[in-house]
Design an enzyme around this catalytic site. Sequence first.
Site, PDB file in Angstrom:
ATOM      1  CB  SER A 197       2.664   0.974  -0.899  1.00 55.14           C
ATOM      2  OG  SER A 197       1.425   1.072  -1.561  1.00 55.14           O
ATOM      3  CG  ASP A 391      -3.285  -0.877   4.658  1.00 58.75           C
ATOM      4  OD1 ASP A 391      -4.078  -0.128   4.050  1.00 58.75           O
ATOM      5  OD2 ASP A 391      -2.303  -1.419   4.120  1.00 58.75           O
ATOM      6  CG  HIS A 444      -1.071   1.712   2.774  1.00 56.91           C
ATOM      7  ND1 HIS A 444      -1.075   0.378   2.437  1.00 56.91           N
ATOM      8  CD2 HIS A 444      -0.485   2.360   1.726  1.00 56.91           C
ATOM      9  CE1 HIS A 444      -0.532   0.224   1.245  1.00 56.91           C
ATOM     10  NE2 HIS A 444      -0.165   1.404   0.785  1.00 56.91           N
TER      11      HIS A 444
END
Length: 467
Positions: A197, A391, A444
């Site tokens: 991330s 994602d 994600h």
Amino acid sequence: MAVANLLRRRCCASLPLLLGTVVLVLGFCSSHVSLALAAAGSKVEYLPGFRHEGPLPFELETGYIGVGESEDIQLFYYFVKSESNHSVDPIVLWISGGPGCSSLYALTQELGPLLFDLPKNNSALPTLSLNPYSWTKVASFIFLDLPVGTGFSYVKSSKNYTSNSEETSDHGAEFLRKWLADHPEYPSNSFYVGGDSFSGVTVPMVVNAISYGINLGLNPQIDLKGYFVGNAFTYPISYIVQMIRGFGLIPDEMYKSYQECGGNLICLLNFLKIGQLTLVNFPQHILETNCIARNEIGASYGQSSVAKRFRGFNVHALDPYFLCKGAQLISQWANDGSVQEALHVRKGSIEEWVQCRDDLPFNRTVLDSRPYYAILSMQGYRSLIYSGDHDLFVCSLSTEAWTKSLGYSIIDDWRPWFLNNQIVGYTRTFSNNMTYAKIKGSGHIAPVYTPLECFIMFKRWISYEKL
């Protein structure tokens, strides 16, 4: 140009840094004061809520290491030794994203040796079981709470301390040097830095700072081999609408209207309509219903659509409870007094542990991390860049675009990669030692959704095998 500017800043800063390095090197060689402040961690043999009898079946150490001026910054870490051969296996410094998300999440819900169980009683202390696909089976991991203010990391003298991107990278590099000095049994292990991330910004900056210290001759020496990032944010240009159209969430005429947008009111209304049609999905994985909509329709928790898709193939089925309630679950556990005592957390060091701090005092002084990837590519470090293809936070199309934009030739072109004779993703390898891997059906934080596939991906890559 961005790469040239970064190199110019490094070169212009070299003279004062070299002078400072003389003092630093002498300090490392002749004094034990700073190393004493970076006190050895404490072994954790039992954890409240762990369902298996007896001590932990893996070796866990926690502790603080002071960095910065007067070691005012106290960084908390969890060190898990490799379950294979920790004396020779690689060691990974893991930094979760956010910024401000504790790496305890990775340890207990993502790729570490522990997983939270579905709660049977919301008032009882949450329980944990072993993760059958822990990446610590093939490598040792240092799960670090970085930047300061994340997780159990704190500032000794000021509660209003604000860090930034460059300072955080220096803190990460200093932490690793001090940690290694405090663990002299790992002088020859290869080191990697990993994250996901927002750590798509943090990781290459920390690696760059570590590499810079190596080039200056700072001790102890670190055998830095490379880095890896998952669903990594790198710059604020996305391919979200293209992904939305590709998955059939909007009709073709709406997408064409978006492409031909001229900034007028009709264009704005179309864009808002795209958002309205999309937000019912869980943005971290578009096959899931978002938590607000799930509550509004009174949907019960149970096996997710992701789990159903991989039934009979992926034995760890993600329950949507963890997508919507996971932060509450881990906060309940981490704020328990017996848990903090077991983890050797200093009393009074923080007010409350939270999984991700939205109010983290942090200045995002670097929004485009691609120049750092470019510099690391020139130095030849290995890298694995992976993406879950469902994602919407950090689209795989965006990741594919920036990895290609570095300008290196492709030496192993786009091809499927397999597990148990089944296609689980696609991959390509560049001439700068960079491997890109897409994981089908993943989200994600990819190891949360597809743990088996991601474990095999990491195991192959860390072992220098082709995916």
